[in-house]
Design an enzyme around this catalytic site. Sequence first.
Site, PDB file in Angstrom:
ATOM      1  N   HIS A  19      -2.992  11.114   1.338  1.00  0.00           N
ATOM      2  CA  HIS A  19      -2.570  10.563   2.421  1.00  0.00           C
ATOM      3  C   HIS A  19      -1.684  11.562   2.737  1.00  0.00           C
ATOM      4  CE1 HIS A  19      -1.226   7.161   5.143  1.00  0.00           C
ATOM      5  NE2 HIS A  19      -0.715   8.067   5.469  1.00  0.00           N
ATOM      6  N   ARG A  41       1.023  -1.044  -0.033  1.00  0.00           N
ATOM      7  CA  ARG A  41      -0.184  -0.291   0.135  1.00  0.00           C
ATOM      8  C   ARG A  41       1.094   1.318  -0.094  1.00  0.00           C
ATOM      9  NH1 ARG A  41      -2.228   2.578   4.934  1.00  0.00           N
ATOM     10  NH2 ARG A  41      -3.742   4.152   3.669  1.00  0.00           N
ATOM     11  N   TYR A  43      -4.168   1.122  15.398  1.00  0.00           N
ATOM     12  CA  TYR A  43      -3.112   1.009  16.706  1.00  0.00           C
ATOM     13  C   TYR A  43      -3.363   0.867  17.886  1.00  0.00           C
ATOM     14  CZ  TYR A  43      -0.594   2.720  12.700  1.00  0.00           C
ATOM     15  OH  TYR A  43       0.053   3.256  11.194  1.00  0.00           O
ATOM     16  N   GLU A  52      -3.318  -0.057   8.498  1.00  0.00           N
ATOM     17  CA  GLU A  52      -2.065   0.322   8.568  1.00  0.00           C
ATOM     18  C   GLU A  52      -2.740  -0.523  10.257  1.00  0.00           C
ATOM     19  OE1 GLU A  52      -0.693   4.044   9.411  1.00  0.00           O
ATOM     20  OE2 GLU A  52      -0.953   4.243   6.980  1.00  0.00           O
ATOM     21  N   ASN A  61      -7.698   1.485   9.562  1.00  0.00           N
ATOM     22  CA  ASN A  61      -6.486   1.816  10.405  1.00  0.00           C
ATOM     23  C   ASN A  61      -6.257   1.917  11.716  1.00  0.00           C
ATOM     24  OD1 ASN A  61      -5.336   2.782   7.646  1.00  0.00           O
ATOM     25  ND2 ASN A  61      -5.059   4.439   8.272  1.00  0.00           N
ATOM     26  N   GLU A  81      -7.050   8.380   6.753  1.00  0.00           N
ATOM     27  CA  GLU A  81      -7.591   9.216   8.200  1.00  0.00           C
ATOM     28  C   GLU A  81      -7.961  10.143   7.911  1.00  0.00           C
ATOM     29  OE1 GLU A  81      -4.467   8.362  10.936  1.00  0.00           O
ATOM     30  OE2 GLU A  81      -4.299   6.341  10.652  1.00  0.00           O
TER      31      GLU A  81
END
Length: 492
Positions: free
Chosen positions: A164, A120, A340, A398, A338, A210
């Site tokens: 991005h 990606r 985290y 991600e 994504n 995002e």
Amino acid sequence: MTKRISRRSFAKIAGSAALLSTTTPQLNPFAKQSPGAEPSMQTTQSREFPKGFLWGSATASYQVEGAVNEDGRGPSIWDTFSHTPGKVVDNATGDVADDHYHHYKEDIQLMKALGVKSYRFSIAWPRVFPTGDGSPNPKGLDFYNHLVDELLANNIQPFATLYHWDLPQSLQERGGGWESRDTSKAFGDYAGYVAERLSDRVKHFFTINEFGAFVELGYRVGIHAPGLKLPPGRFNQTRHHAVLGHGLAVQAIRAKAKPGTRVGLAENMTICVPVLETAQHIEAATRAAREMNAPYMTVIQEGKYTDAYLAMAGADAPKFTPEDLKIISSPLDFAGINIYTPTYVRADNSPAGFALVQPPKSYPHMASSWLTIGPEALYWGPRHVAKIWNVKEIYITENGCSSSDIPAADGIVYDTDRVMYLRNYLTQLQRATADGIPVKGYFLWSLMDNFEWADGYTNRFGLHYVDYATQKRTPKLSASFYREVIARNAVA
Ligand code: PNW
């Protein structure tokens, strides 16, 4: 072929191995294994991922490419922001970064050595349209043509992100960037142009990366480009233009790309994890998942802002038409998330039916202070998306972490904390697939250390250590770990 050994006898061997040279190949658990070879440790079958699971890695243009003045690239808001003293730690910029623009062939060999099946990357809008709209710059697109060809020649599937965060500076100057509807429109046109030219080889596009980071950090908190702190009304309108841009891009891709091209987004949703896995807390976390993501994922999936979001915004709510909502919720082929950190949620008696639980001061985090550790986020994120919106194809676009990586005397970075993080998160991802949640692939952030936005080069997220003075890339311990995971198709 290595003989299968029991856990107990492995422990014995491992214990004595510690006394031996770590380079003894048959006892070195990090020694490279060819895919399909008998694992050196017994793998529990139940920890396997579904057949054909798409393992990948990820990067983004401004964070890795460098070459900011080459082949007609126009300036982006991140050039301006990083060159403004005091905005980025050590006043670092992405002028050179990993110089991936010139090292992409070598970087694709790193991917090949890991065994990843997909990559990606993001396309820098100002390379393709130096001022955001108007005349395209064919040389800018050429870089991505070459990159895609080289990936395919190495059997790695390209997954392209169209935005991005490197917005053409000219769009910021003319209309205030995403504050203006003109930017949404320009984004749609750019997306259609790129898809038309790459979709003979690129089968998967992500529109925007995002919303939850670039809009919030760039236009409200002000710590990312363009560094604004807008009042609530203008800010909510900016959020609306971002999701509108996404929808216009989906429509343009559908109109211009080759049949069979698939499109989705890559959103860092707030991942609502029930404090305890009981029916009432799970129910609360599910409600919270819709409300906490109301301005982005929820409106994209449902074609409507939630009542609670509009009520809370009051007079500052975004202005929109029913037609806008239709565009924003244009059907997608898949969802990228994504992931985290976890946001813990509990049930309560408030009208909302849920409450967020703030992490105690002692809550552990990785090198980036925001990166609190919660492996279950990788279970609950896809589960909410599948259950709430009935999404049939999910990618983890991600996941990864920063560590205070320092090469040891032997040159290796022993990032045992990153391995710990990945092992635990992937265990929860495997749990999701075992529960039948349709997660089809995983892109580890990141292939190599890179420009970590406002943190400059101080936080390293790579599987490969980058010496920025020489541009030398060295695999970390975590690269060996990930190679094993891919080879076994199981948590290693
Ligand atoms: C994501 N936060 O950014 C981005 O997509 C990547 O470009 C970035 O390098 C990666 O995650 C690691 O940070 C985030 O403050 C930046 O919560 C900040 C946050 C989350 C994600």
